[in-house]
Design a protein around this motif. Structure first.
Motif, mmCIF file in Angstrom:
data_model
loop_
_atom_site.group_PDB
_atom_site.id
_atom_site.type_symbol
_atom_site.label_atom_id
_atom_site.label_comp_id
_atom_site.label_asym_id
_atom_site.label_seq_id
_atom_site.Cartn_x
_atom_site.Cartn_y
_atom_site.Cartn_z
ATOM 1 N N MET B 1 0.824 -1.206 0.000
ATOM 2 C CA MET B 1 0.000 0.000 0.000
ATOM 3 C C MET B 1 0.860 1.259 0.000
ATOM 4 O O MET B 1 0.610 2.205 0.718
ATOM 5 C CB MET B 1 -0.902 -0.017 1.228
ATOM 6 C CG MET B 1 -1.952 -1.086 1.098
ATOM 7 S SD MET B 1 -2.985 -1.120 2.546
ATOM 8 C CE MET B 1 -3.445 -2.829 2.545
ATOM 9 N N ASN B 4 -0.755 4.769 -0.997
ATOM 10 C CA ASN B 4 -1.770 5.445 -0.197
ATOM 11 C C ASN B 4 -1.585 6.954 -0.160
ATOM 12 O O ASN B 4 -2.553 7.704 -0.204
ATOM 13 C CB ASN B 4 -1.768 4.891 1.226
ATOM 14 C CG ASN B 4 -2.559 3.597 1.295
ATOM 15 O OD1 ASN B 4 -3.221 3.221 0.330
ATOM 16 N ND2 ASN B 4 -2.474 2.914 2.415
ATOM 17 N N THR B 7 -2.946 8.207 -3.223
ATOM 18 C CA THR B 7 -4.414 8.171 -3.186
ATOM 19 C C THR B 7 -4.959 9.392 -2.450
ATOM 20 O O THR B 7 -5.933 10.019 -2.888
ATOM 21 C CB THR B 7 -4.886 6.888 -2.470
ATOM 22 O OG1 THR B 7 -4.251 5.778 -3.084
ATOM 23 C CG2 THR B 7 -6.388 6.728 -2.562
ATOM 24 N N ILE B 8 -4.304 9.738 -1.330
ATOM 25 C CA ILE B 8 -4.736 10.914 -0.559
ATOM 26 C C ILE B 8 -4.537 12.186 -1.379
ATOM 27 O O ILE B 8 -5.419 13.050 -1.436
ATOM 28 C CB ILE B 8 -3.926 11.017 0.764
ATOM 29 C CG1 ILE B 8 -4.229 9.830 1.679
ATOM 30 C CG2 ILE B 8 -4.209 12.334 1.481
ATOM 31 C CD1 ILE B 8 -5.602 9.857 2.302
ATOM 32 N N PRO B 222 -6.507 0.872 6.929
ATOM 33 C CA PRO B 222 -5.098 0.540 7.179
ATOM 34 C C PRO B 222 -4.127 1.640 6.741
ATOM 35 O O PRO B 222 -2.921 1.460 6.833
ATOM 36 C CB PRO B 222 -4.863 -0.719 6.334
ATOM 37 C CG PRO B 222 -6.173 -1.145 5.836
ATOM 38 C CD PRO B 222 -7.099 0.005 5.905
ATOM 39 N N LEU B 223 -4.668 2.755 6.272
ATOM 40 C CA LEU B 223 -3.835 3.899 5.893
ATOM 41 C C LEU B 223 -2.913 4.281 7.046
ATOM 42 O O LEU B 223 -3.371 4.501 8.165
ATOM 43 C CB LEU B 223 -4.766 5.073 5.574
ATOM 44 C CG LEU B 223 -4.161 6.455 5.386
ATOM 45 C CD1 LEU B 223 -3.375 6.522 4.086
ATOM 46 C CD2 LEU B 223 -5.262 7.499 5.382
ATOM 47 N N LYS B 224 -1.606 4.340 6.754
ATOM 48 C CA LYS B 224 -0.665 4.723 7.824
ATOM 49 C C LYS B 224 -0.777 6.213 8.088
ATOM 50 O O LYS B 224 -0.990 6.998 7.175
ATOM 51 C CB LYS B 224 0.766 4.375 7.412
ATOM 52 C CG LYS B 224 1.037 2.896 7.347
ATOM 53 C CD LYS B 224 2.540 2.645 7.247
ATOM 54 C CE LYS B 224 2.859 1.166 7.302
ATOM 55 N NZ LYS B 224 2.399 0.439 6.107
#
Lengths: 258, 393
Positions: B1, B4, B7-8, B222-224
């Motif tokens: 991932m 991410n 994606t943000i 699960p996004l850090k």
């Protein structure tokens, strides 16, 4: 029975601000929301946390969802610790509550794709799952309408669907029918039963007896942050109605209804 | 991932570019407003206005001054001047005249007067009303004429008088004059508009998400937290950069008009593409820091309104830092100064505008800014991870 959730001595204390002390009319600086809570849940069952408002149900579920950290104790979801492996836990669970809002600006379609990407799901799977879930909840007609313009019921359904983009094995649902209109509430409870049939585990919190009787396989009764009873529905009730049995327990614990 | 963060960033950009009002107010408007306001100020405030022709009442007009005063664009009245009556009328702000009263026999009085005698010199009274623009203008013209006459009377030497109109006395080159002016003005203005951009963009994106409860939805995925912090800071910086670019363009196009460069014989096109590249890098690295600060404040605040309130005093601090090179000059020998956030950027930009920039200083500044941003992202990550910060009610 396969144990999928094990909660071990979970505790959470909140500090009260001066304002909160005034509202609660107390001199205590701290309030124990969850007090050494332990229980287990098995794969494929619906487990209900039953208790009055302020008993610590929501706090327990938020700890399980890794939104807040326990002061003491730990819980393991499918073997992953909520304290030391929060990211793995988040990938396994779906957390639903009216607190989780969606951004007004976006459409259900965009949000489904966005959250799917955060879970790292293959685009083909996303498309199929989206079509299925949108149809199941009647969102398909509103897929391109901004969340701001959706009806309250449709917003709640979208919120539910978005929490399930990764098809989680473990669903945590805080007050499933709170604030829902009767139709949406029915859709949601029916869907929870459907999820159980698919072999998913659901843990929910509620203060509504009929909901527990209709849905739950096993129940934990929480009063003042402590679990007083935890058993199957029949095991707890022992012939009485859940409501009567609950007030018996409550009176024994608190010495009256006030 | 690993995607991410991307994606943000995509989501933040979709949010921003999909919202026409936001796009208009943060990217289109700043540049356009600056351009229009500066151009308007340049064209109107600095230009003498066409006022109604004022009247000048003169008592005891001396022969010597008559031709000079008559040459002024004023209607002159020299007959039947009632000084006291005019004085009363002049008190009204609608009055469009000035009154000039010479003592009787002015010419002979001035001829006889010896400055060395220590006696008071012959006195001329010039009454006007400063609240009336016509009267004020008449006063300015008449007093200038009288001063010129007085100078003629006892002229001993001139300064820079030249028969040759093309004679040059200020030997500074155009580049240095314009560079000096720009290096004092633009870095502070740029810093200000950049911070204003961050102020309008960061709070809705972070404090707003907190206030509306949408950030919790992100935090259960699960996004850090680090990916979220990085994605937010990068996307907000990108958007702020667009806002900053818009202001910068508006400023560069309209500043020559504001300072009336063409009339003063200045040319504003004294910078090369490489100068602009260095400036853009400096601005972007500064915006990264400003966005980090604005994001941390927004993450801390309970609402968009609270975030904006905390940001206002920060704005004053940033502006004061922006003015430092204006006061203390741009010559700094110690490289350590280029590690002070915000100040380093203003200093570097000033030097670029003044054609004094050193590559080392620019590199130190940009590296320092990137490091500060990394620190900011680390703090933001910790804040996203803190239930006290994220769920404070």
């Amino acid at each position: 029975m396969n144990e999928i959730l094990r909660v071990e001595g979970l505790s959470k204390t909140f500090r009260l601000s001066r304002k909160q002390q005034q509202i609660e009319r107390t001199d205590r600086k701290e309030i124990v929301a969850v007090d050494n809570l332990s229980f287990t849940a098995n794969k494929g069952e619906i487990f209900g946390l039953l208790g009055p408002n302020g008993a610590g149900k929501t706090t327990t579920l938020r700890m399980l969802a890794t939104l807040i950290a326990p002061d003491k104790g730990d819980a393991f979801i499918d073997g992953c610790s909520i304290v030391s492996q929060p990211e793995q836990v988040r990938a396994k669970i779906g957390f639903l509550t009216s607190e989780l809002k969606l951004e007004d600006f976006f459409t259900p379609n965009y949000l489904f794709d966005f959250f799917s990407q955060l879970y790292g799901i293959d685009p083909e799977v996303v498309a199929k799952r989206k079509a299925k879930l949108f149809e199941r909840f009647g969102i398909d007609k509103f897929a391109e309408v901004k969340v701001a313009n959706l009806s309250t019921g449709m917003k709640q359904k979208t919120s539910l669907v978005v929490s399930l983009v990764h098809d989680p094995e473990f669903v945590i649902f805080d007050e499933p029918t709170n604030g829902l209109d009767v139709l949406t509430a029915r859709t949601v409870t029916d869907y929870l039963l459907e999820l159980r049939e698919q072999g998913k585990t659901i843990i929910l919190s509620t203060h509504i007896f009929s909901l527990v009787e209709r849905l739950c396989d096993r129940v934990g009764i929480i009063i003042d942050g402590q679990m007083t009873h935890c058993d199957t529905l029949q095991g707890i009730c022992g012939g009485l109605s859940l409501e009567d049995r609950f007030f018996d327990i409550y009176k024994t614990k608190k010495g009256g209804l006030e | 991932m690993k995607n991410n963060t991307w994606t943000i960033i995509k989501k933040e950009c979709a949010r921003f570019f999909g919202d026409r009002t936001m796009l208009l107010t943060t990217v289109v408007m700043p540049g356009l407003m600056i351009y229009l306001i500066y151009s308007f100020m340049g064209n109107n405030f600095m230009e003498p206005k066409d006022l109604d022709r004022a009247t000048l009442y003169v008592e005891n007009m001396p022969e010597s001054l008559h031709p000079m005063l008559e040459a002024l664009p004023l209607d002159m009245v020299t007959e039947d001047v009632d000084f006291e009556q005019l004085r009363g009328k002049l008190a009204l702000k609608e009055s469009k005249f000035a009154v000039l009263a010479f003592p009787e026999g002015f010419d002979s009085l001035t001829a006889q007067y010896d400055p060395a005698s220590g006696l008071p010199a012959p006195n001329v009274q010039l009454l006007y009303n400063s609240a009336s623009e016509s009267s004020q203008q008449a006063y300015t013209m008449v007093s200038a004429t009288l001063n010129a006459y007085e100078n003629m009377y006892c002229n001993r030497f001139d300064i820079n008088a030249s028969v040759d109109e093309s004679a040059v006395f200020d030997l500074a080159s155009n580049e240095d004059v314009v560079g000096n002016l720009f290096s004092k003005l633009i870095p502070m203005l740029l810093l200000m508009v950049a911070f204003m951009g961050c102020m309008s963009i960061a709070p809705p994106s972070i404090a707003g998400e907190k206030e509306r409860g949408t950030i919790a939805t992100l935090l259960v995925t699960p996004l850090k937290r680090r990916e979220l912090a990085l994605g937010k800071v990068l996307s907000l910086s990108l958007i702020s950069m667009l806002s900053g670019l818009s202001s910068f363009t508006g400023m560069m196009l309209s500043l020559p008009k504001l300072i009336r460069a063409d009339e003063l014989g200045m040319d504003a096109n004294i910078y090369q593409a490489s100068d602009y590249v260095v400036l853009l890098l400096l601005i972007f690295s500064t915006i990264l820091i400003l966005v980090s600060v604005a994001s941390i404040v927004s993450a801390f605040a309970k609402s968009v309104k609270a975030a904006s309130t905390i940001m206002a005093p920060l704005m004053i601090v940033v502006m004061l830092v922006g003015m430092l090179p204006m006061m203390s000059g741009t010559e700094v020998s110690n490289l350590a100064y280029f590690a002070i956030p915000v100040y380093n950027s203003v200093l570097c930009m000033s030097q670029v505008f003044a054609h004094e920039a050193s590559m080392v200083a620019v590199v130190v500044t940009i590296v320092a800014n990137v490091l500060y941003t990394a620190l900011g992202i680390w703090i933001l990550t910790r804040m996203f991870d803190s239930e006290k910060v994220m769920f404070s009610k």
